[in-house]
Design a protein around this motif. Structure first.
Motif, PDB file in Angstrom:
ATOM      1  N   HIS A  58       0.933  -1.164   0.142  1.00 42.93           N
ATOM      2  CA  HIS A  58       0.055   0.138  -0.060  1.00 42.93           C
ATOM      3  C   HIS A  58       0.870   1.327   0.078  1.00 42.93           C
ATOM      4  N   LEU A  59       1.791   1.241   0.858  1.00 41.53           N
ATOM      5  CA  LEU A  59       2.905   2.234   0.648  1.00 41.53           C
ATOM      6  C   LEU A  59       3.470   2.783  -0.641  1.00 41.53           C
ATOM      7  N   ARG A  60       3.812   1.749  -1.321  1.00 43.90           N
ATOM      8  CA  ARG A  60       4.218   1.964  -2.547  1.00 43.90           C
ATOM      9  C   ARG A  60       3.225   2.529  -3.618  1.00 43.90           C
ATOM     10  N   GLU A  61       2.065   1.667  -3.558  1.00 47.43           N
ATOM     11  CA  GLU A  61       1.239   2.194  -4.194  1.00 47.43           C
ATOM     12  C   GLU A  61       0.573   3.509  -3.935  1.00 47.43           C
ATOM     13  N   PHE A  62       0.689   4.325  -2.792  1.00 46.16           N
ATOM     14  CA  PHE A  62       0.343   5.608  -2.461  1.00 46.16           C
ATOM     15  C   PHE A  62       1.299   6.518  -3.036  1.00 46.16           C
ATOM     16  N   GLY A  63       2.591   6.052  -3.491  1.00 47.73           N
ATOM     17  CA  GLY A  63       3.418   7.089  -4.172  1.00 47.73           C
ATOM     18  C   GLY A  63       4.636   7.360  -3.348  1.00 47.73           C
ATOM     19  N   TYR A  64       5.080   6.669  -2.350  1.00 48.43           N
ATOM     20  CA  TYR A  64       6.043   6.725  -1.541  1.00 48.43           C
ATOM     21  C   TYR A  64       7.272   6.285  -2.386  1.00 48.43           C
ATOM     22  N   THR A  65       8.399   7.063  -2.566  1.00 49.59           N
ATOM     23  CA  THR A  65       9.377   7.021  -3.704  1.00 49.59           C
ATOM     24  C   THR A  65      10.809   6.604  -2.897  1.00 49.59           C
ATOM     25  N   GLY A  66      10.726   6.535  -1.720  1.00 47.25           N
ATOM     26  CA  GLY A  66      11.811   6.139  -0.914  1.00 47.25           C
ATOM     27  C   GLY A  66      12.091   4.670  -0.630  1.00 47.25           C
ATOM     28  N   ARG A  67      12.999   4.296   0.190  1.00 53.66           N
ATOM     29  CA  ARG A  67      13.009   2.955   0.516  1.00 53.66           C
ATOM     30  C   ARG A  67      12.013   2.506   1.562  1.00 53.66           C
ATOM     31  N   GLY A  68      11.115   1.563   1.274  1.00 55.04           N
ATOM     32  CA  GLY A  68      10.091   1.020   2.072  1.00 55.04           C
ATOM     33  C   GLY A  68      10.484  -0.456   2.434  1.00 55.04           C
ATOM     34  N   VAL A  69      10.429  -0.488   3.857  1.00 54.45           N
ATOM     35  CA  VAL A  69      10.693  -1.817   4.369  1.00 54.45           C
ATOM     36  C   VAL A  69       9.762  -2.596   5.374  1.00 54.45           C
ATOM     37  N   ARG A  70       9.910  -3.778   5.309  1.00 58.50           N
ATOM     38  CA  ARG A  70       8.732  -4.244   6.374  1.00 58.50           C
ATOM     39  C   ARG A  70       9.663  -4.874   7.450  1.00 58.50           C
ATOM     40  N   ILE A  71       9.400  -4.606   8.756  1.00 59.47           N
ATOM     41  CA  ILE A  71       9.818  -5.024   9.928  1.00 59.47           C
ATOM     42  C   ILE A  71       8.637  -5.422  10.825  1.00 59.47           C
ATOM     43  N   TYR A  72       8.640  -6.550  11.038  1.00 56.69           N
ATOM     44  CA  TYR A  72       7.436  -7.144  12.100  1.00 56.69           C
ATOM     45  C   TYR A  72       7.719  -6.546  13.282  1.00 56.69           C
ATOM     46  N   PRO A  73       6.729  -5.926  13.902  1.00 54.55           N
ATOM     47  CA  PRO A  73       6.863  -5.489  15.634  1.00 54.55           C
ATOM     48  C   PRO A  73       7.418  -6.716  16.178  1.00 54.55           C
ATOM     49  N   TYR A  74       7.822  -6.540  17.318  1.00 54.62           N
ATOM     50  CA  TYR A  74       8.724  -7.559  18.149  1.00 54.62           C
ATOM     51  C   TYR A  74       8.419  -7.334  19.843  1.00 54.62           C
ATOM     52  N   ILE A  75       8.770  -8.327  20.447  1.00 55.44           N
ATOM     53  CA  ILE A  75       8.761  -8.314  21.707  1.00 55.44           C
ATOM     54  C   ILE A  75      10.083  -8.907  22.434  1.00 55.44           C
ATOM     55  N   ASP A  76      10.241  -8.486  23.461  1.00 50.61           N
ATOM     56  CA  ASP A  76      11.721  -8.900  24.161  1.00 50.61           C
ATOM     57  C   ASP A  76      11.129 -10.162  25.400  1.00 50.61           C
ATOM     58  N   GLU A  77      11.382 -11.396  24.802  1.00 50.75           N
ATOM     59  CA  GLU A  77      11.018 -12.408  25.825  1.00 50.75           C
ATOM     60  C   GLU A  77      11.412 -12.526  27.228  1.00 50.75           C
ATOM     61  N   SER A  78      12.441 -11.752  27.149  1.00 51.03           N
ATOM     62  CA  SER A  78      13.030 -11.797  28.466  1.00 51.03           C
ATOM     63  C   SER A  78      12.558 -10.784  29.617  1.00 51.03           C
ATOM     64  N   GLU A  79      11.456 -10.095  29.238  1.00 53.84           N
ATOM     65  CA  GLU A  79      10.488  -9.141  29.920  1.00 53.84           C
ATOM     66  C   GLU A  79       9.427  -9.851  30.436  1.00 53.84           C
ATOM     67  N   TYR A  80       8.988 -11.304  29.966  1.00 59.65           N
ATOM     68  CA  TYR A  80       8.151 -12.092  30.604  1.00 59.65           C
ATOM     69  C   TYR A  80       8.461 -13.140  31.439  1.00 59.65           C
ATOM     70  N   SER A  81       7.583 -13.526  32.320  1.00 55.79           N
ATOM     71  CA  SER A  81       7.940 -14.724  33.146  1.00 55.79           C
ATOM     72  C   SER A  81       6.867 -15.637  33.180  1.00 55.79           C
ATOM     73  N   ASP A  82       7.240 -17.001  33.833  1.00 50.31           N
ATOM     74  CA  ASP A  82       5.996 -17.930  33.953  1.00 50.31           C
ATOM     75  C   ASP A  82       5.697 -18.285  35.405  1.00 50.31           C
ATOM     76  N   PRO A  83       4.748 -17.260  35.793  1.00 49.57           N
ATOM     77  CA  PRO A  83       4.513 -17.520  37.321  1.00 49.57           C
ATOM     78  C   PRO A  83       3.779 -18.853  37.917  1.00 49.57           C
ATOM     79  N   SER A  84       3.977 -19.356  38.931  1.00 47.02           N
ATOM     80  CA  SER A  84       3.861 -20.730  39.369  1.00 47.02           C
ATOM     81  C   SER A  84       2.305 -20.538  39.647  1.00 47.02           C
ATOM     82  N   PRO A  85       1.529 -21.759  39.584  1.00 42.27           N
ATOM     83  CA  PRO A  85       0.160 -21.725  40.054  1.00 42.27           C
ATOM     84  C   PRO A  85      -0.143 -21.105  41.374  1.00 42.27           C
ATOM     85  N   GLU A  86       0.744 -21.192  42.359  1.00 40.31           N
ATOM     86  CA  GLU A  86       0.433 -20.727  43.492  1.00 40.31           C
ATOM     87  C   GLU A  86       0.842 -19.041  43.564  1.00 40.31           C
TER      88      GLU A  86
END
Lengths: 503, 254
Positions: free
Chosen positions: A265-293
């Protein structure tokens, strides 16, 4: 030091922050380890001098008590060590800062970028905050101008997300409110320009649609990158906006979008520079697996009982997030599954917060959702958590059977990746950007969010077969999640920065 | 030890007082001229102000030297001779600089446009005080004296360029650009029915020093016949916005 309005040290569910700096308030039992820097990062002779610009600041400061000046805003420079989290400031909720900050840390530790200057809107903050390898520069705008800026921002946001009639905002760029939008952008551009005079940046990385005019206003020959975080679908913009938007976009050497579809869509829209796709991301180290307790007492506070079955929807309170569709689908299953609960996690964004633009949309949307739940007879079974800490968010994921992203339009939908890394199957709106990496019935279930029967049917399919279909979706999800890791993004962003400065 | 009588110092005192008065009158008249001219011709307001100041200084310095007993006839003659010599010696560059001055305001092209002037056609890649540099289709650089752009017919071959009205102006270095931009947009919003609504005004910073910032304001018109009227109206509004905010307009950017 203290602020007149003390805050509880909590934050939005969809934006874990406390662990981000390795300063967790309560250490989780099992924190995922931080991966070492990837040796395949771009190598540079010397780290790049980078200036980053986002609307939402990394740290938010509370507004002053009525009739009082903002205590922090009166100071020029503060070190983060002299400020108290939860009292003086809190980490921002919101996808953009949540992505940008871990990325900068990663690129800094890999030697790709040096000490970075980060400019944001932050009305009640000190002018400058020294924050480890970052220097945060805060732009303050008077409340009346901020309100007008907020109106324009919400009009663009609502139009892009299909929440407004596009024809109704044809004259947006000529409105008095747009003058204030330009005021904020020009003020930011002037701040960046003044910093450039001191630091002689190698490049500028501007984030999100609110900042679009900055590229033109900077008037520099140095490389300018822009990341468009929300959906980019040309047909969602009113025809009369096209020329202006094309003009703004073409001031950037590179524009990054979140999906291949947006890139087309960006290219069709008339953007003439360099278009790049980078998927958004998460930092897995920020998450934890808490115990049921650990999980039990946390979710009990939100009204979840030990015997309940829980569907989780994580996202800020915003009509675009489509929580109303999740409630309608949930209501269709409620009689057959009497122990079923729908847990809605999240609160407002920076725009809704008192420390930001103070727009009322978050509160009014929650009221609307509560009314819908009451009308459908499931009032007591739709549970709202509001802001949650990272630890509480991890507990909610651990407690649920599956998650749903019912957005009517969504730039990407990182909560699906969160669901995957917590090993929970996900039901995903076809209209979310992340649908691009979803293979239906392989790593998630795709739905039209506005078709409650279809959504309810997919909910029932997972509830009926958690060990078969549910487990299969988790396995597929863990594979797909690899496309959205901080490591994958840091490699891509590193190459992008290298290409931007080397041509 | 006895001091010489005060009368000995009187010429020096008069000299200093006249210079001081000259400074004050020069500054005041410069500002006044700038403001008066700015009401109708914003882009040349500051230049008009500067010229007024210079004239006041020439007169003031002449009177001051007269108090010291220096013959003002000789002084004026020297100024005339040096001025005449400078004009003769620098005729060509002055023509070009003057042409640049006027082409900034009245010639409808800018960097990136494809223009035809005399026998030359090319894309404008540089406009300096003396020449305008074109790059031709055969990748050749052509440096065209600015005076040619005033003397000869200039054709802007870029599409839709007739719509573009570019008004250069300068403001003091301490001016709050964010406020200026906001006020300008509000003011220009009143003209929107005469402007192409697809293209909101664009304020561009062209050069900046500690003392001044050179800007251009670009708007796109709807009807070609409105061009003159809109150029004048935009200039007037720039002048109003700048002066209402208590800021000093200078002249067209160099």
């Amino acid at each position: 030091m203290g602020a007149p309005t003390a805050w509880t040290p909590v934050r939005s569910a969809s934006s874990p922050d406390e662990n981000r700096l390795g300063r967790a308030v309560l250490a989780p039992l099992r924190v995922r380890p931080t991966l070492p820097p990837d040796p395949r990062y771009m190598t540079v002779e010397s780290p790049l001098d980078l200036c980053v610009n986002t609307q939402t600041p990394l740290l938010q400061f509370p507004p002053p008590a009525p009739g009082q000046p903002a205590p922090a805003a009166s100071r020029d420079v503060e070190s983060i060590g002299s400020l108290v989290e939860g009292v003086d400031y809190r980490y921002s909720p919101g996808g953009v800062t949540r992505m940008v900050h871990p990325l900068l840390r990663r690129l800094h530790s890999a030697g790709v970028v040096g000490a970075t200057q980060w400019v944001s809107l932050n009305p009640f903050a000190p002018r400058t905050i020294l924050f480890n390898d970052l220097t945060l520069h805060n732009v303050a705008v008077a409340p009346d101008r901020l309100a007008a800026y907020g109106n324009v921002k919400e009009t663009i946001w609502g139009t892009v997300h299909g929440l407004r009639e596009s024809g109704g905002s044809d004259n947006l760029f000529w409105s008095d409110d747009f003058s204030e939008y330009a005021y904020y952008n020009r003020l930011t551009a002037e701040t960046i320009r003044s910093l450039d005079a001191q630091h002689d940046f190698d490049l500028f990385y501007i984030h999100d649609f609110q900042q679009l005019p900055i590229g033109e206003m900077l008037g520099t020959l140095k490389p300018k990158l822009f990341r468009w975080h929300i959906p980019f679908e040309a047909d969602s913009f009113p025809e009369r906006w096209h020329a202006a938007m094309r003009g703004y976009l073409n001031q950037y050497d590179t524009v990054v979008v979140s999906t291949d579809r947006y890139l087309e869509h960006l290219r069709e829209f008339g953007y003439t520079g360099r278009g790049v796709r980078i998927y958004p991301y998460i930092d897995e180290s920020e998450y934890s697996d808490p115990s049921p307790e650990e999980v039990l007492p946390i979710v009990e506070r939100f009204g979840v009982k030990e015997t309940d079955r829980v569907i989780l929807a994580v996202g800020r309170m915003d009509p675009m997030k489509g929580q109303d569709h999740a409630i309608r689908a949930f209501a269709l299953l409620a009689k057959r599954f009497p122990r079923l609960r729908l847990l809605l996690v999240g609160n407002g964004s920076f725009s809704s917060s008192a420390s930001g633009l103070g727009l009322p949309k978050s509160g009014s949307w929650r009221n609307r959702l509560e009314a819908i739940a009451e009308e459908l007879g499931v009032g007591g079974r739709v549970l709202f958590t509001g802001h949650v800490t990272q630890r509480e968010l991890d507990a909610c994921y651990a407690r649920c059977e599956f998650t749903i992203l019912p957005s009517i339009r969504e730039g990407f939908g990182l909560v699906v990746v969160e669901s995957w890394i917590h090993r929970r199957p996900a039901i995903v709106s076809k209209r979310a950007g992340i649908a691009e990496i979803v293979r239906n019935r392989t790593n998630a279930l795709l739905v039209d969010p506005e078709d409650p029967k279809q959504v309810a049917g997919q909910m029932e399919a997972i509830l009926a077969d958690p060990k078969g279909l549910g487990a299969k979706l988790v396995r597929g999800g863990l594979v797909a999640a690899k496309k959205c890791t901080i490591e994958a993004a840091a490699r891509a962003e590193s190459e992008l920065l290298g290409a931007a400065v080397e041509g | 030890m006895s001091f010489p009588p005060i009368a000995t110092f009187l010429p020096l005192i008069y000299f200093a007082v006249i210079l001081l008065l000259t400074w004050a009158v020069g500054r005041l008249s410069g500002l006044l001229a700038s403001r008066i001219i700015g009401r109708t011709m914003a882009p040349v307001a500051a230049a008009g102000g500067r010229l007024t100041t210079v004239i006041v200084w020439v007169i003031g310095v002449t009177f001051a030297f007269q108090e010291l007993g220096v013959s003002t006839d000789i002084l004026l003659l020297m100024i005339l001779i040096v001025g005449f010599a400078a004009i003769v010696a620098l005729r060509e560059p002055l023509q070009n600089i003057g042409a640049k001055y006027f082409s900034d305001i009245y010639t409808p092209f800018k960097l990136g446009d494809t223009v035809q002037v005399g026998a030359y056609t090319g894309k404008v890649i540089e406009i300096n005080p003396v020449t305008t540099v074109l790059i031709t289709e055969s990748d050749t650089l052509v440096s065209v004296p600015n005076s040619l752009f005033v003397r000869d017919v200039v054709t802007n071959l870029s599409p839709q360029k007739w719509r573009e009205v570019i008004v250069p102006f300068s403001v003091g270095g301490s001016v709050d650009l964010a406020r200026l931009e906001s006020d300008l947009r509000k003011s220009l919003g009143k003209l929107r029915l005469r402007l192409d609504a697809r293209f909101p005004p664009v304020l561009t910073t062209r050069a900046r020093t500690a003392l001044s910032t050179d800007l251009t304001l670009t708007v796109m018109i709807r009807q070609p016949e409105d061009r003159d009227a809109i150029t004048a109206e935009v200039g007037k509004r720039i002048s109003e916005v700048v002066s209402l905010s208590g800021r000093t307009t200078s002249g067209p950017s160099a």
